[in-house]
Design a protein around this motif. Sequence first.
Motif, PDB file in Angstrom:
ATOM      1  N   LEU A 279       2.069  -1.483  -6.169  1.00  0.00           N
ATOM      2  CA  LEU A 279       2.570  -2.857  -5.675  1.00  0.00           C
ATOM      3  C   LEU A 279       1.249  -3.464  -5.808  1.00  0.00           C
ATOM      4  CD1 LEU A 279       4.729  -1.852  -2.557  1.00  0.00           C
ATOM      5  CD2 LEU A 279       5.486  -2.297  -5.059  1.00  0.00           C
ATOM      6  N   PRO A 280       1.500  -4.990  -6.343  1.00  0.00           N
ATOM      7  CA  PRO A 280       0.272  -5.892  -6.016  1.00  0.00           C
ATOM      8  C   PRO A 280      -0.019  -6.115  -4.720  1.00  0.00           C
ATOM      9  CG  PRO A 280       2.279  -7.008  -6.520  1.00  0.00           C
ATOM     10  CD  PRO A 280       2.735  -5.752  -6.680  1.00  0.00           C
ATOM     11  N   GLU A 281      -1.163  -6.480  -4.452  1.00  0.00           N
ATOM     12  CA  GLU A 281      -1.765  -6.469  -3.013  1.00  0.00           C
ATOM     13  C   GLU A 281      -1.096  -7.338  -2.136  1.00  0.00           C
ATOM     14  OE1 GLU A 281      -3.851  -5.435   0.037  1.00  0.00           O
ATOM     15  OE2 GLU A 281      -4.008  -4.476  -1.788  1.00  0.00           O
ATOM     16  N   ASP A 282      -0.404  -8.561  -2.908  1.00  0.00           N
ATOM     17  CA  ASP A 282       0.108  -9.472  -1.627  1.00  0.00           C
ATOM     18  C   ASP A 282       1.492  -8.881  -1.379  1.00  0.00           C
ATOM     19  OD1 ASP A 282       1.486  -9.488  -4.438  1.00  0.00           O
ATOM     20  OD2 ASP A 282       2.003 -11.583  -4.294  1.00  0.00           O
ATOM     21  N   ALA A 283       2.019  -7.895  -2.094  1.00  0.00           N
ATOM     22  CA  ALA A 283       3.429  -7.171  -1.676  1.00  0.00           C
ATOM     23  C   ALA A 283       3.077  -6.289  -0.473  1.00  0.00           C
ATOM     24  CB  ALA A 283       3.932  -6.469  -2.872  1.00  0.00           C
ATOM     25  N   MET A 284       1.627  -5.601  -0.597  1.00  0.00           N
ATOM     26  CA  MET A 284       1.283  -4.604   0.433  1.00  0.00           C
ATOM     27  C   MET A 284       0.983  -5.694   1.836  1.00  0.00           C
ATOM     28  SD  MET A 284       1.293  -1.364  -0.679  1.00  0.00           S
ATOM     29  CE  MET A 284       0.221  -0.781   0.693  1.00  0.00           C
ATOM     30  N   GLN A 285       0.175  -6.607   1.696  1.00  0.00           N
ATOM     31  CA  GLN A 285       0.184  -7.288   2.810  1.00  0.00           C
ATOM     32  C   GLN A 285       1.298  -8.296   3.416  1.00  0.00           C
ATOM     33  OE1 GLN A 285      -2.736  -7.936   4.354  1.00  0.00           O
ATOM     34  NE2 GLN A 285      -3.863  -6.620   2.883  1.00  0.00           N
TER      35      GLN A 285
END
Length: 313
Positions: A279-285
Amino acid sequence: MQPAKHLYETTLPLANGAGTLPAVGFGTLIRDPVAARQAIKVALETGFRHLDCAELYRNEDVVGQAMREAFDAGTVRREDLFVTTKLWNNNHRPERVGPALEASLKRLQLDYVDGYLVHTPYAFRPGDEQYPTDKDGQPAYDREVTLVETWRAMERLVDEGKCRFIGLSDIRLERLKEIVAVARIMPAVVQVECHPYLPEWELLEFCQAHGIVLLAFAPLGHGMEPRITDDPVIKAIAQRLDRTPAQVALAWAVQRGSALLTTSTNPAHIRENFAISALPEDAMQAMRSGIETTFRLNAVVDTGVPGFVPKAG
């Protein structure tokens, strides 16, 4: 951790030089033996190389047959497969630990298991009953054995080559710390309920600080309410990335540094749960900050009685 674009390729280092564990594993808690055998066959053909079993599931013989068929067919070699099983609560007394593993090995048709876990930190009255009860119908606990004594017997199994690593399951952080403080052989794996509604951040951080793999069961919540795959944050990420909500939740688990177990009898779902990517980092955040629901589905950490395992009729 060795991250990969395809997260099913991710492996996690195990304590005590026991190698690495495939982060994406397949759980064998499937009551119907025909369905279990077929699901394990599909899982191995799909690429799963980590099978999670338990004496309590009462189907180690079925798992053993499915593995034997896969070995004979050339689907997988024994040395490339990670097999874990678990010591049940009625076998916590040290003199019962070794025979319990020997019985599991016989059912699994294996000379050794890769991992052997204490299924719960609760000792039940020793004997043949998996769920012994007292006069009030409550679990009959064994007060004459400690978890540390059981752990010492587990350590001897590693010395004897019966398993490559040992670990704990269904345990809270406080009890885990007790074992870590005195262990001669450190727990390599701690298996607990863990998902976006029960992220267990403190436990995960402790495990990572001590070189222990946190292995998440019920990473999709077993489809129970509240349904993790219906969470609006997860659904929005899935829609944006053209993935299923299940794939998003499973990818989140691996990317945060844990391993996971999925279980299904549906071949399409087995393949879907394996085919996860980063997942992209913004999704993890967004998942860390935007998911507000907190819920534990299984009370086993408080009772030693797993909520997801059907009792024998």
